[in-house]
Enzyme design. Structure first.
Site, short mmCIF file in Angstrom:
data_model
loop_
_atom_site.label_atom_id
_atom_site.label_comp_id
_atom_site.label_asym_id
_atom_site.label_seq_id
_atom_site.Cartn_x
_atom_site.Cartn_y
_atom_site.Cartn_z
N TYR A 33 0.86 -1.18 0.14
CA TYR A 33 -0.11 -0.11 -0.01
C TYR A 33 0.92 1.35 -0.01
O TYR A 33 1.91 1.33 0.78
CB TYR A 33 -0.96 0.13 1.25
CG TYR A 33 -1.85 1.32 1.26
CD1 TYR A 33 -3.13 1.11 0.43
CD2 TYR A 33 -1.76 2.25 1.68
CE1 TYR A 33 -3.93 2.18 0.16
CE2 TYR A 33 -2.36 3.48 1.72
CZ TYR A 33 -3.45 3.34 0.88
OH TYR A 33 -4.36 4.17 0.72
N GLN A 92 -10.72 0.61 1.71
CA GLN A 92 -11.35 -0.42 0.57
C GLN A 92 -10.13 -0.93 -0.13
O GLN A 92 -10.26 -2.22 -0.67
CB GLN A 92 -12.20 0.57 -0.31
CG GLN A 92 -11.43 1.70 -1.14
CD GLN A 92 -11.35 2.90 -0.12
OE1 GLN A 92 -11.58 3.02 1.04
NE2 GLN A 92 -11.45 4.08 -0.83
N ASN A 133 -3.10 6.07 6.56
CA ASN A 133 -3.45 6.71 7.70
C ASN A 133 -4.42 5.95 8.74
O ASN A 133 -4.34 4.74 8.40
CB ASN A 133 -4.69 7.85 6.93
CG ASN A 133 -5.71 7.19 6.06
OD1 ASN A 133 -6.00 6.21 6.41
ND2 ASN A 133 -6.30 8.18 5.36
N GLN A 180 13.93 14.40 12.01
CA GLN A 180 12.72 13.45 12.30
C GLN A 180 11.50 14.46 12.62
O GLN A 180 10.58 14.31 12.44
CB GLN A 180 13.11 12.50 13.38
CG GLN A 180 13.91 11.60 12.88
CD GLN A 180 13.47 11.06 11.62
OE1 GLN A 180 12.39 10.40 11.47
NE2 GLN A 180 14.42 11.29 10.44
N HIS A 187 8.92 15.51 10.17
CA HIS A 187 7.90 14.61 9.47
C HIS A 187 6.35 14.98 9.77
O HIS A 187 5.95 14.90 8.90
CB HIS A 187 8.10 13.10 10.07
CG HIS A 187 9.17 12.41 9.29
ND1 HIS A 187 8.87 12.17 7.83
CD2 HIS A 187 10.50 11.77 9.52
CE1 HIS A 187 10.01 11.39 7.29
NE2 HIS A 187 10.81 11.24 8.33
N GLU A 244 12.57 4.49 17.35
CA GLU A 244 12.57 3.98 16.17
C GLU A 244 13.96 4.17 15.76
O GLU A 244 14.49 3.32 15.13
CB GLU A 244 11.42 4.81 15.47
CG GLU A 244 11.55 4.47 13.83
CD GLU A 244 10.76 5.55 13.00
OE1 GLU A 244 10.50 6.53 13.45
OE2 GLU A 244 10.37 5.11 11.75
N HIS A 245 14.66 5.29 15.70
CA HIS A 245 15.95 5.69 15.35
C HIS A 245 16.71 5.83 16.58
O HIS A 245 16.31 6.77 17.23
CB HIS A 245 16.02 6.66 14.33
CG HIS A 245 14.99 6.52 13.21
ND1 HIS A 245 13.72 7.19 12.95
CD2 HIS A 245 15.14 5.93 11.89
CE1 HIS A 245 13.42 7.00 11.71
NE2 HIS A 245 14.28 6.18 11.12
N ASP A 277 17.54 6.74 5.93
CA ASP A 277 16.04 6.99 5.30
C ASP A 277 15.95 6.56 3.96
O ASP A 277 14.99 6.19 3.23
CB ASP A 277 15.57 8.39 5.53
CG ASP A 277 15.01 8.46 6.74
OD1 ASP A 277 14.77 7.62 7.51
OD2 ASP A 277 14.78 9.69 7.25
N HIS A 287 -4.24 -40.76 18.44
CA HIS A 287 -2.80 -40.33 18.18
C HIS A 287 -2.05 -41.73 18.46
O HIS A 287 -1.29 -42.09 17.92
CB HIS A 287 -2.51 -39.30 19.11
CG HIS A 287 -2.90 -37.99 18.63
ND1 HIS A 287 -4.25 -37.61 18.38
CD2 HIS A 287 -2.38 -36.70 18.25
CE1 HIS A 287 -4.30 -36.28 18.03
NE2 HIS A 287 -2.95 -35.83 17.87
#
Lengths: 431, 431
Positions: free
Chosen positions: A129, A191, A214, A259, A262, A327-328, A361, A420
């Protein structure tokens, strides 16, 4: 940026603040997302085209939902030659790094005829996506597609919303083509996620869905988890710089802001054992912010989630970094590799003063899809592992099974599973 | 068991039938589960003890929620010596197999001072859920705990519902102790999952939750995904036997029934290129069912989801096996390893006539927590990989960054992220 002293209380408050960035009002969107998914499962193409008309104002149908070769050619003519060149260089680095993540099937054999192993198989179909919206990130296309390509995924499809004119951003198309996407479809939102999870007349069902989006996209991914595999849910970006007195305050300030730009939910934190560095970075930050084009976003992000923390000891600073699980994480200290050994939780670790975060990045090769908001405690960067799966291999000879069959029967009978036990016994005992 | 001819239509019908086993009435339970989770987040211990009183009829509080050393000693005195011996043998095999799954951190260096790598770190805390209810499965305890142990998880906790008398099944406690669980808590259901996801006064917050459970447990795991990591959602058990005329019909029949006995939703399918084998297996199945203690469950499972399919060619049989993507796949044909190379989708592959499926349930070593209901197309057996996470490592020298810095600036500027560009540029250009 606020400058605070690092102690247990400031740490606790900051952790609480950061977690607030996770959407806590899921319920408000969940009903809508579930309705979209149910509609797409039932009405398939008809539903996705209706939603595309409603949300993207575009007239999309079965004959134009798939991006054509001509559209891709047109995109190439519209993209800056220099960008194309950089995309191609970055692609090589990203591909080379991910090649090293590939794993072999393996087996282990014993002389009595036992073979045990693990077979690695690439997923057959992956769906990537790519958001439309405010910003266009060809780097994101590369980072999501190339691990699938390296893993050996046979069919990689992409969905991305188009504009009202039915067009997709040229740089998205070019990056997709360069990365090796097989098919691109002009639908977006929940969708698109539902279409890839269940399939429609036009959109193939995939095995795994990856890529940012999103809140609707994130909730839709979570809802279809189990019907397909998904990557982890991405949150706002974060950087944590761990620095001592050897760090260059200007570099540290610039990296923090990279950062913060962003979005307003992004977080930039410096933890340092040097009070002097703390002061200097604060000054440099203010100087840079005034000059940067995204200064309003940066300022809000810094006001909300930006901190300079002065720590008494390096160990205390490291422990805070592990608790925050950024994250970083940049390590700009003496003996930075030694400090790295103590880092348990971080998405990507940048070592030394020339390993500026944006290097990762775009360019260095490791994936920029990274765990955020503390999830580096249990999630990993997107990787080739996300696009393979494993099957266990078990092969016993008659001799090998005979040697242990009574143990297996015993275990099965203790668990009261007599069929079994029977299946093992029938091979060695006459009724 | 129904005997049908394998063709595209029968295949499609069977795939539809099998998918019906996925609960489609989630909504009915979701509200209740979300309420339990919200309550546990807010009221913590008070909520979990109240639910334990309500659902398990047990008086549990902060002073008795944790299983004591004395309770574990008592459990050892109650467990059959022979079972303990088999548990210990199985443990060695499971541990040895999972040891082979361990991965190294790695790095790659270039002479210009670039180091790229991937650091592997074990999760700190894992939570294993063990169901109470109808059946007691010490093997399940071993299979869920040992991969975490081998991975190096520091703290492994277990939650399991107790009886109204506040006691946990002795064999569960013994298996937990043998596997190396650090703490055991007497709570079950969605409340146990919520407690491990968010932490309470008595129950620690974990990084990952694994283990099977009923629909409440499964939905709770899905709901907390993202706050913690979870394993995949387990469905009803399945076996698919791929056999030609060389297979022993008695063994095949016995193996099919070993999975059919699990529950009424379990599925047992034979696909064979031999009409003669198909007929003989059908006869043997009926003979066995009459004699087995769980015959009612078995008969229902066979009536609903049991099939003997006669295929024209081996390739067609293999393709159907890949489409069904069974949890367990037995290959009982000539050149079975050659057939294995064509299998893309299966949780565990058992090769040859002495590799009876229950061998894998208890003893051989590979994990018995496997993807079900077609999810072997994208999910894998539980493994050491589930209990580790990765951090990327990026270290560039000044020389290395200088050589590429203009490319990175270019890319950042194309994405309109000027603070990104600034952080690279500031290292090489005077303002």
């Amino acid at each position: 940026m606020r400058t605070l002293t690092l102690n247990n209380e400031t740490k606790k408050n900051i952790l609480n603040d950061l977690l607030k960035r996770s959407p806590n009002n899921y319920a408000e969107f969940e009903g809508r997302v579930n309705e979209i998914i149910a509609n797409v499962r039932e009405k398939r193409d008809a539903a996705i085209f209706e939603y595309t008309k409603m949300f993207d104002k575009a007239d999309i149908n079965a004959s134009n939902v798939k991006v054509t070769e001509d559209e891709i050619k047109e995109a190439y003519s519209l993209v800056d030659e220099k960008l194309l060149e950089v995309i191609r260089k970055a692609k090589v680095n990203i591909r080379d790094y991910h090649e090293k993540q590939k794993r072999n099937s393996w087996f282990d054999s014993q002389e009595n005829g036992i073979i045990l192993g693990q077979k690695i198989t690439a997923l057959h179909t992956a769906g990537v996506y790519v958001p439309g919206g405010k910003a266009v990130y060809p780097s994101s296309v590369l980072m999501n597609v190339l691990p699938a390509k390296v893993a050996g995924v046979k069919r990689i499809i992409m969905t991305t919303p188009c504009g009202a004119d039915g067009k997709v951003y040229p740089s998205t198309l070019v990056a997709a083509k360069e990365a090796g996407v097989d098919e691109i479809y002009k639908i977006g939102g929940a969708q698109a996620i539902a279409a890839m999870a269940f399939g429609t007349e036009s959109i193939p069902k995939v095995d795994k869905i990856v890529g940012p989006g999103n809140i609707y996209v994130a909730l839709a991914k979570k809802a279809v988890f189990g019907y397909v595999s998904i990557d982890s849910i991405a949150g706002p970006s974060e950087i944590l710089v761990l620095a001592d007195e050897t760090a260059n305050p200007k570099y540290v300030a610039a990296d923090l802001l990279s950062q913060a730009e962003h979005d307003e939910m992004a977080s930039a934190i410096l933890i340092t054992t040097s009070k002097e560095l703390a002061e200097k970075v604060s000054v440099e930050v203010d100087k840079f912010v005034a000059k940067l084009s995204r200064k309003e976003i940066i300022q809000k992000s810094l006001d909300n989630y930006g901190y300079i923390l002065a720590a008494d000891t390096l160990d205390e600073a490291i422990e805070a970094a592990n608790d925050i699980a950024s994250e970083h994480l940049e390590i700009v200290t003496k003996n930075a590799f030694e400090v790295m050994t103590k880092i348990r939780n971080a998405g990507a670790i940048f070592i030394g003063e020339y390993s500026s975060e944006p290097l990762g990045d775009y360019f260095a090769g490791p994936n920029h899809v990274l765990p955020t908001n503390g999830t580096a405690k249990f999630f990993s960067p997107l990787s080739v592992d996300d696009f393979i799966k494993k099957s266990s291999i078990i092969s016993y000879s008659k001799e090998a099974l005979q040697a242990v069959y009574k143990d297996i029967v015993q275990f099965a009978e203790c668990e009261k599973l007599t069929a079994h036990a029977n299946s093992i016994r029938v091979r060695f005992e006459e009724e």
